[in-house]
Design a protein around this motif. Sequence first.
Motif, PDB file in Angstrom:
ATOM      1  N   ASP A 118       0.823  -1.212   0.000  1.00  0.00           N
ATOM      2  CA  ASP A 118       0.000   0.000   0.000  1.00  0.00           C
ATOM      3  C   ASP A 118       0.855   1.258   0.000  1.00  0.00           C
ATOM      4  N   ASP A 141      -1.337  -6.468 -10.632  1.00  0.00           N
ATOM      5  CA  ASP A 141      -2.476  -6.847  -9.807  1.00  0.00           C
ATOM      6  C   ASP A 141      -2.984  -5.666  -9.000  1.00  0.00           C
ATOM      7  N   GLY A 142      -4.249  -5.762  -8.587  1.00  0.00           N
ATOM      8  CA  GLY A 142      -4.929  -4.651  -7.936  1.00  0.00           C
ATOM      9  C   GLY A 142      -4.445  -4.318  -6.544  1.00  0.00           C
ATOM     10  N   ASN A 143      -3.447  -5.074  -6.033  1.00  0.00           N
ATOM     11  CA  ASN A 143      -2.853  -4.702  -4.750  1.00  0.00           C
ATOM     12  C   ASN A 143      -2.039  -3.418  -4.855  1.00  0.00           C
ATOM     13  N   PRO A 145      -1.066   0.425  -5.445  1.00  0.00           N
ATOM     14  CA  PRO A 145      -1.800   1.697  -5.364  1.00  0.00           C
ATOM     15  C   PRO A 145      -2.166   2.207  -6.757  1.00  0.00           C
ATOM     16  N   PRO A 167      -7.844  -7.803 -10.945  1.00  0.00           N
ATOM     17  CA  PRO A 167      -8.415  -6.958  -9.888  1.00  0.00           C
ATOM     18  C   PRO A 167      -8.138  -7.420  -8.460  1.00  0.00           C
ATOM     19  N   VAL A 168      -8.012  -8.714  -8.213  1.00  0.00           N
ATOM     20  CA  VAL A 168      -7.688  -9.319  -6.911  1.00  0.00           C
ATOM     21  C   VAL A 168      -8.911  -9.563  -6.028  1.00  0.00           C
ATOM     22  N   SER A 169      -9.720  -8.512  -5.772  1.00  0.00           N
ATOM     23  CA  SER A 169     -10.855  -8.649  -4.858  1.00  0.00           C
ATOM     24  C   SER A 169     -11.885  -7.572  -5.178  1.00  0.00           C
ATOM     25  N   LYS A 172     -10.752  -4.073  -3.970  1.00  0.00           N
ATOM     26  CA  LYS A 172      -9.690  -3.523  -4.802  1.00  0.00           C
ATOM     27  C   LYS A 172     -10.176  -3.263  -6.224  1.00  0.00           C
ATOM     28  N   ARG A 175     -11.435   0.189  -6.297  1.00  0.00           N
ATOM     29  CA  ARG A 175     -10.376   1.197  -6.437  1.00  0.00           C
ATOM     30  C   ARG A 175      -9.981   1.403  -7.890  1.00  0.00           C
ATOM     31  N   LEU A 176     -10.197   0.387  -8.733  1.00  0.00           N
ATOM     32  CA  LEU A 176      -9.769   0.466 -10.126  1.00  0.00           C
ATOM     33  C   LEU A 176     -10.702   1.285 -11.003  1.00  0.00           C
ATOM     34  N   GLU A 195     -16.349  -9.171  -8.947  1.00  0.00           N
ATOM     35  CA  GLU A 195     -15.473  -8.050  -9.296  1.00  0.00           C
ATOM     36  C   GLU A 195     -15.952  -7.359 -10.567  1.00  0.00           C
TER      37      GLU A 195
END
Length: 307
Positions: A118, A141-143, A145, A167-169, A172, A175-176, A195
Motif C-alpha cells: 500500500d 495486480d490490484g494490490n 496503489p 483486480p484481486v478482490s 480492490k 479502487r480500479l 469483481e
Amino acid sequence: MSKKNPSIIVAGGANLDIKSRIAGKTIPGTSNPGWTETSPGGVGRNIAENLARLGAKVGLLTLIGEDSTGDRLRRSARAVGIDTSLMMRRKGSTGTYSATLNAEGEMLIAVSDMSLIDGMKTSDITQHKDVLAVADLLVADGNLPLPCLKALLQIAKRAEIPLVLEPVSVPKAKRLKPLLQEGLPIAALTPNRDELAELTGLPVKNARDLTKAAQRLHERGVTHVLVGLGAEGCFLSTADEGQHLIPVRKKSIIKDVTGGGDAMVASLAFGLAKDITALQAARAGQELAARVVRSMESGAGQKRGRG
C-alpha cells in the motif's frame, strides 16, 4: 511467429500465506480441528511462479520487508526461476495473507495485510521504466496503489506492449474504477463475477449480464475480458473475437480453490505474450486452473493464496 519464451514482468503483491484448513464439519464460534501451513504467496508472486513454470522469462516487481519472511520470498522466487532483481526491500514487515478453508477446500474467510505494498510510490515503478518497456507483456495486480497502476499503464502505452490487469478482490476492484475512466489501453482484465459487477456497476447473474458488463469494459479500452466462474468454467469476451463460455471439461475433486484464478491469469498472459489468440490462451488457462484446484502439490498446479 509465436515466441517460445516471452519476457514478462509481473508487478504486484508478494506475501507469506498462512492457511488453515478445517478437518471436518465447520463449527462457527469455536476451535475446529484441522491443520495450518505457511507458503510463499501473493497474487503477483503466484502469477509470476506460474509463468516461470510455463516457460516465460519472468521478473517480479514488488516490495518485501527487511525481515526473514522477505528473505524467504526472495529465495523461493529464485528457486522457481523468477528474476528477483526488481524485488525491492523496505523497512517494515513483509505482507501476510491468512485464510481459513473448509474441509472441501473452499475459503471461509481471509485476512490480507498488504500495508507494505500500500505504501508503494510511483517512483518505485518509473525508476524501472527502461526494463519494463522492453518486456513482451506486463501483468499488474490490484494490490498496487492506483498511481502505480496508472504509471504502469502509461509505460505500456508508450512502449506499445500489452498489459494484463488482475483486480484481486471486490474492494480492490472498486479502487480500479477511476483508472478505467482514463481511457488507457488494457489488453486484458481478469475479474471474477463479483469483481466484474463492481467494476461496471451492473448486475452479473446470467450470460446476458456477462456480455453486457464485458461490453462496458470494452468501451473503456479493455480488449479482452476473462471472467472466472468457478465450477462453471470461465467467460471470455473480446473486442474483436466475440464471446465464449469455456466450461470445465471434467469435474475436479477440489483440494484447494484459492490458486486456480492466479493460474488462469498466468496462462492467459503467457498466451497473449506468445501471440496466440485470446480464446486459445483462455482455454489453456482453464485447463491449468482445473489442475491447480485438484492438486496439493507445488509446480504448475501449486496451491496459493490471493493476498
